[in-house]
Write a protein that holds these residues in place. Sequence first.
Motif, PDB file in Angstrom:
ATOM      1  N   ASP B 129       1.010  -1.079   0.097  1.00 26.41           N
ATOM      2  CA  ASP B 129      -0.104  -0.182  -0.093  1.00 26.41           C
ATOM      3  C   ASP B 129       1.009   1.178   0.030  1.00 26.41           C
ATOM      4  O   ASP B 129       1.986   0.975  -0.038  1.00 26.41           O
ATOM      5  CB  ASP B 129      -1.062  -0.034   1.188  1.00 26.41           C
ATOM      6  CG  ASP B 129      -0.282  -0.109   2.428  1.00 26.41           C
ATOM      7  OD1 ASP B 129      -0.610  -0.051   3.566  1.00 26.41           O
ATOM      8  OD2 ASP B 129       0.906  -0.358   2.628  1.00 26.41           O
ATOM      9  N   THR B 130       0.450   2.460   0.010  1.00 27.72           N
ATOM     10  CA  THR B 130       0.964   3.606  -0.433  1.00 27.72           C
ATOM     11  C   THR B 130       1.923   4.003   0.881  1.00 27.72           C
ATOM     12  O   THR B 130       3.033   4.439   0.643  1.00 27.72           O
ATOM     13  CB  THR B 130       0.052   4.880  -0.376  1.00 27.72           C
ATOM     14  OG1 THR B 130      -1.219   4.317  -1.074  1.00 27.72           O
ATOM     15  CG2 THR B 130       0.768   5.787  -1.315  1.00 27.72           C
ATOM     16  N   ALA B 131       1.495   3.614   2.003  1.00 26.46           N
ATOM     17  CA  ALA B 131       2.296   3.977   3.158  1.00 26.46           C
ATOM     18  C   ALA B 131       3.544   3.142   3.153  1.00 26.46           C
ATOM     19  O   ALA B 131       4.711   3.572   3.245  1.00 26.46           O
ATOM     20  CB  ALA B 131       1.526   3.626   4.343  1.00 26.46           C
ATOM     21  N   TYR B 132       3.377   2.169   2.717  1.00 21.03           N
ATOM     22  CA  TYR B 132       4.642   0.819   2.576  1.00 21.03           C
ATOM     23  C   TYR B 132       5.526   1.380   1.670  1.00 21.03           C
ATOM     24  O   TYR B 132       6.804   1.474   1.801  1.00 21.03           O
ATOM     25  CB  TYR B 132       4.146  -0.504   2.381  1.00 21.03           C
ATOM     26  CG  TYR B 132       5.516  -1.266   2.049  1.00 21.03           C
ATOM     27  CD1 TYR B 132       5.758  -1.526   0.827  1.00 21.03           C
ATOM     28  CD2 TYR B 132       6.284  -1.752   3.135  1.00 21.03           C
ATOM     29  CE1 TYR B 132       6.830  -2.268   0.438  1.00 21.03           C
ATOM     30  CE2 TYR B 132       7.257  -2.683   2.471  1.00 21.03           C
ATOM     31  CZ  TYR B 132       7.694  -3.009   1.405  1.00 21.03           C
ATOM     32  OH  TYR B 132       8.738  -3.560   1.034  1.00 21.03           O
ATOM     33  N   VAL B 133       5.142   1.762   0.368  1.00 19.86           N
ATOM     34  CA  VAL B 133       5.938   2.366  -0.578  1.00 19.86           C
ATOM     35  C   VAL B 133       6.719   3.424  -0.105  1.00 19.86           C
ATOM     36  O   VAL B 133       7.733   3.616  -0.462  1.00 19.86           O
ATOM     37  CB  VAL B 133       4.995   2.399  -1.979  1.00 19.86           C
ATOM     38  CG1 VAL B 133       5.893   3.061  -2.839  1.00 19.86           C
ATOM     39  CG2 VAL B 133       4.732   1.156  -2.369  1.00 19.86           C
ATOM     40  N   ILE B 151      12.800  -9.129  10.117  1.00 17.99           N
ATOM     41  CA  ILE B 151      11.362  -9.457   9.800  1.00 17.99           C
ATOM     42  C   ILE B 151      10.561 -10.478  10.586  1.00 17.99           C
ATOM     43  O   ILE B 151      11.020 -11.471  11.051  1.00 17.99           O
ATOM     44  CB  ILE B 151      11.773 -10.271   8.480  1.00 17.99           C
ATOM     45  CG1 ILE B 151      12.257  -9.052   7.422  1.00 17.99           C
ATOM     46  CG2 ILE B 151      10.243 -10.102   7.537  1.00 17.99           C
ATOM     47  CD1 ILE B 151      12.300  -9.800   6.065  1.00 17.99           C
ATOM     48  N   ARG B 152       9.488 -10.055  10.929  1.00 12.54           N
ATOM     49  CA  ARG B 152       8.686 -10.975  11.714  1.00 12.54           C
ATOM     50  C   ARG B 152       7.608 -11.515  10.746  1.00 12.54           C
ATOM     51  O   ARG B 152       7.001 -10.874  10.226  1.00 12.54           O
ATOM     52  CB  ARG B 152       7.668 -10.154  12.706  1.00 12.54           C
ATOM     53  CG  ARG B 152       8.734  -9.308  13.616  1.00 12.54           C
ATOM     54  CD  ARG B 152       7.963  -8.364  14.677  1.00 12.54           C
ATOM     55  NE  ARG B 152       7.143  -7.395  13.925  1.00 12.54           N
ATOM     56  CZ  ARG B 152       8.011  -6.126  13.582  1.00 12.54           C
ATOM     57  NH1 ARG B 152       9.031  -6.151  14.251  1.00 12.54           N
ATOM     58  NH2 ARG B 152       7.354  -5.323  13.037  1.00 12.54           N
ATOM     59  N   TYR B 153       8.051 -13.039  10.828  1.00 18.09           N
ATOM     60  CA  TYR B 153       6.975 -13.672   9.909  1.00 18.09           C
ATOM     61  C   TYR B 153       7.029 -15.172  10.026  1.00 18.09           C
ATOM     62  O   TYR B 153       7.977 -15.593  10.823  1.00 18.09           O
ATOM     63  CB  TYR B 153       7.290 -13.371   8.348  1.00 18.09           C
ATOM     64  CG  TYR B 153       8.400 -14.256   7.835  1.00 18.09           C
ATOM     65  CD1 TYR B 153       9.638 -13.834   8.276  1.00 18.09           C
ATOM     66  CD2 TYR B 153       8.421 -14.801   6.834  1.00 18.09           C
ATOM     67  CE1 TYR B 153      10.863 -14.366   7.834  1.00 18.09           C
ATOM     68  CE2 TYR B 153       9.349 -15.628   6.099  1.00 18.09           C
ATOM     69  CZ  TYR B 153      10.767 -15.220   6.734  1.00 18.09           C
ATOM     70  OH  TYR B 153      11.798 -15.841   6.232  1.00 18.09           O
ATOM     71  N   ASN B 154       5.836 -15.613   9.886  1.00 15.37           N
ATOM     72  CA  ASN B 154       5.803 -17.233   9.906  1.00 15.37           C
ATOM     73  C   ASN B 154       6.638 -17.992   8.646  1.00 15.37           C
ATOM     74  O   ASN B 154       6.417 -17.404   7.767  1.00 15.37           O
ATOM     75  CB  ASN B 154       4.466 -17.895  10.127  1.00 15.37           C
ATOM     76  CG  ASN B 154       3.608 -17.082   9.074  1.00 15.37           C
ATOM     77  OD1 ASN B 154       3.884 -15.813   8.559  1.00 15.37           O
ATOM     78  ND2 ASN B 154       2.216 -17.737   8.878  1.00 15.37           N
ATOM     79  N   GLU B 164       4.790  -5.393   7.160  1.00 15.94           N
ATOM     80  CA  GLU B 164       6.286  -5.197   7.503  1.00 15.94           C
ATOM     81  C   GLU B 164       7.107  -4.573   6.635  1.00 15.94           C
ATOM     82  O   GLU B 164       7.318  -4.971   5.779  1.00 15.94           O
ATOM     83  CB  GLU B 164       6.697  -6.666   7.526  1.00 15.94           C
ATOM     84  CG  GLU B 164       7.865  -7.103   7.961  1.00 15.94           C
ATOM     85  CD  GLU B 164       8.520  -6.553   9.248  1.00 15.94           C
ATOM     86  OE1 GLU B 164       7.789  -6.948  10.370  1.00 15.94           O
ATOM     87  OE2 GLU B 164       9.187  -5.810   9.279  1.00 15.94           O
ATOM     88  N   ILE B 165       7.420  -3.531   7.302  1.00 15.99           N
ATOM     89  CA  ILE B 165       8.674  -2.817   6.284  1.00 15.99           C
ATOM     90  C   ILE B 165       9.514  -3.246   5.765  1.00 15.99           C
ATOM     91  O   ILE B 165      10.269  -3.129   4.657  1.00 15.99           O
ATOM     92  CB  ILE B 165       8.712  -1.274   7.010  1.00 15.99           C
ATOM     93  CG1 ILE B 165       9.110  -0.530   5.973  1.00 15.99           C
ATOM     94  CG2 ILE B 165       9.790  -1.572   7.997  1.00 15.99           C
ATOM     95  CD1 ILE B 165       9.526   0.970   6.419  1.00 15.99           C
ATOM     96  N   ASN B 166      10.258  -4.375   6.598  1.00 12.70           N
ATOM     97  CA  ASN B 166      11.485  -5.058   6.235  1.00 12.70           C
ATOM     98  C   ASN B 166      11.262  -5.909   5.094  1.00 12.70           C
ATOM     99  O   ASN B 166      12.294  -6.520   4.732  1.00 12.70           O
ATOM    100  CB  ASN B 166      12.211  -5.440   7.103  1.00 12.70           C
ATOM    101  CG  ASN B 166      12.901  -4.363   8.004  1.00 12.70           C
ATOM    102  OD1 ASN B 166      13.238  -3.291   7.637  1.00 12.70           O
ATOM    103  ND2 ASN B 166      12.851  -4.421   9.456  1.00 12.70           N
ATOM    104  N   ALA B 167      10.206  -6.481   4.769  1.00 10.99           N
ATOM    105  CA  ALA B 167       9.796  -7.547   3.903  1.00 10.99           C
ATOM    106  C   ALA B 167      10.137  -6.913   2.469  1.00 10.99           C
ATOM    107  O   ALA B 167       9.860  -6.056   2.221  1.00 10.99           O
ATOM    108  CB  ALA B 167       8.425  -7.929   4.045  1.00 10.99           C
TER     109      ALA B 167
END
Lengths: 81, 329
Positions: B129-133, B151-154, B164-167
């Motif tokens: 989404d725009t915020a992430y970009v 990165i927090r992820y399963n 997650e901004i680092n993804a």
Amino acid sequence: MAIGLYSLLEAAILCLNAVCILHEERFLAKVGWGVDQHKGFGEDPGVKSQLLNLIRSIRTVMRIPLIGVNIATMVLKLLFG
Amino acid sequence: MDVPSEYRAAPTKPSQKRRPKGHKGGQPAPQMAPPQQPYNDFSMHNQQQQNYMQNFGQPDMFFSGYNTGNPGGAPGPEQQFAQQYLNNPMANMAMQYGSSLAGQGKDIVDKNIEKVMSSSKVKYYFAVDTAYVGKKLGLLFFPFTHSDWSIRYNQDEPIAPRYEINAPDLYIPSMAFVTYLLVAGMVLGIQDRFTPEQLGTQASSALGWLIIEMLAFSLSLYVMNLKSGIKYLDIIAYCGYKFVGMTVSLLAGAMSSNTVYYCVLLWFCLALVFFLMRTLRVQIVPQSEVDDGHTIGTKRSLYFILSVSLVQPLLMWWLSSSIMIYRRI
């Protein structure tokens, strides 16, 4: 140096050919890269044995398809230059 | 698959590309015939689409593209011509066969694409989404103040970058790639050496280097036996982030001198090196089980990350300098 997709393909074919012609007994064993000299089952295979594994698998997998690809490339080059 | 509605009728709008009158058998354009009802509704198409339709030989009831400059004009004599087509059963059958074949082809292509690159995984990379970009672009511009790179992820599924901004994502690299091509075309045009083939050449050149880089990346990951959670799509993403820097530096250099281009490029090189090193250090986990394996693993992963990060500036400079710097003949 403009790398077109076609020259990429040519480079890939050339590199695969180069890897496939490294003969196991005649050449690699003499250099000390024979597969039976390194076939250990250590937990950390190491860069060299990974590389040798890679060469061996490329040879096994790509031998037959490369014959076809090379024939096709030769015909195309003959026809279209 | 039916003919999409916008191609069904093409009213003539006065445009430069109209066919000369009497092109088809010298029939005069009928004037003031009663306008056909569906014809008037599609008022946004121009001659080009008529040409498209004609070239593909799709017979149609409202095939008055033959007429020129007759807004809402009636088929008149042409309708009988079209009627001939429509009444011909062979043409009917051919049309239906063609459309069913197209449908089958589409299914086959979908199935094969699914095997190569499963679209369910790819769609995660485009869930932005725009915020992430905005935040990610800011991170690419100035990564030096960001503190938390994990990165927090399963483990099983890639996390949608929205959360997650680092993804890594694939939206920014693909957009940056296309923008880079357009900006390259513009800069070439400013320098008076643009031809339309250049766009294609630059595109395949950049794509070729991208593929080479990805192959080198995957190969070194395998050879150095670095077990990591990096997927192939992540690799594309990481290799694609440099196009952002290249685009901005090309723009800056185009608007002012070459020195500005070099400075901006240098800045982006440093930023990208830093960004990639921090990101990859989190992703490539060295084997920490065995004691001596620990040290070897760390060293190897360090070498790997260093080489990947340092190759990026090289490629950035190589690709963009051929556009920016040229010898005036």
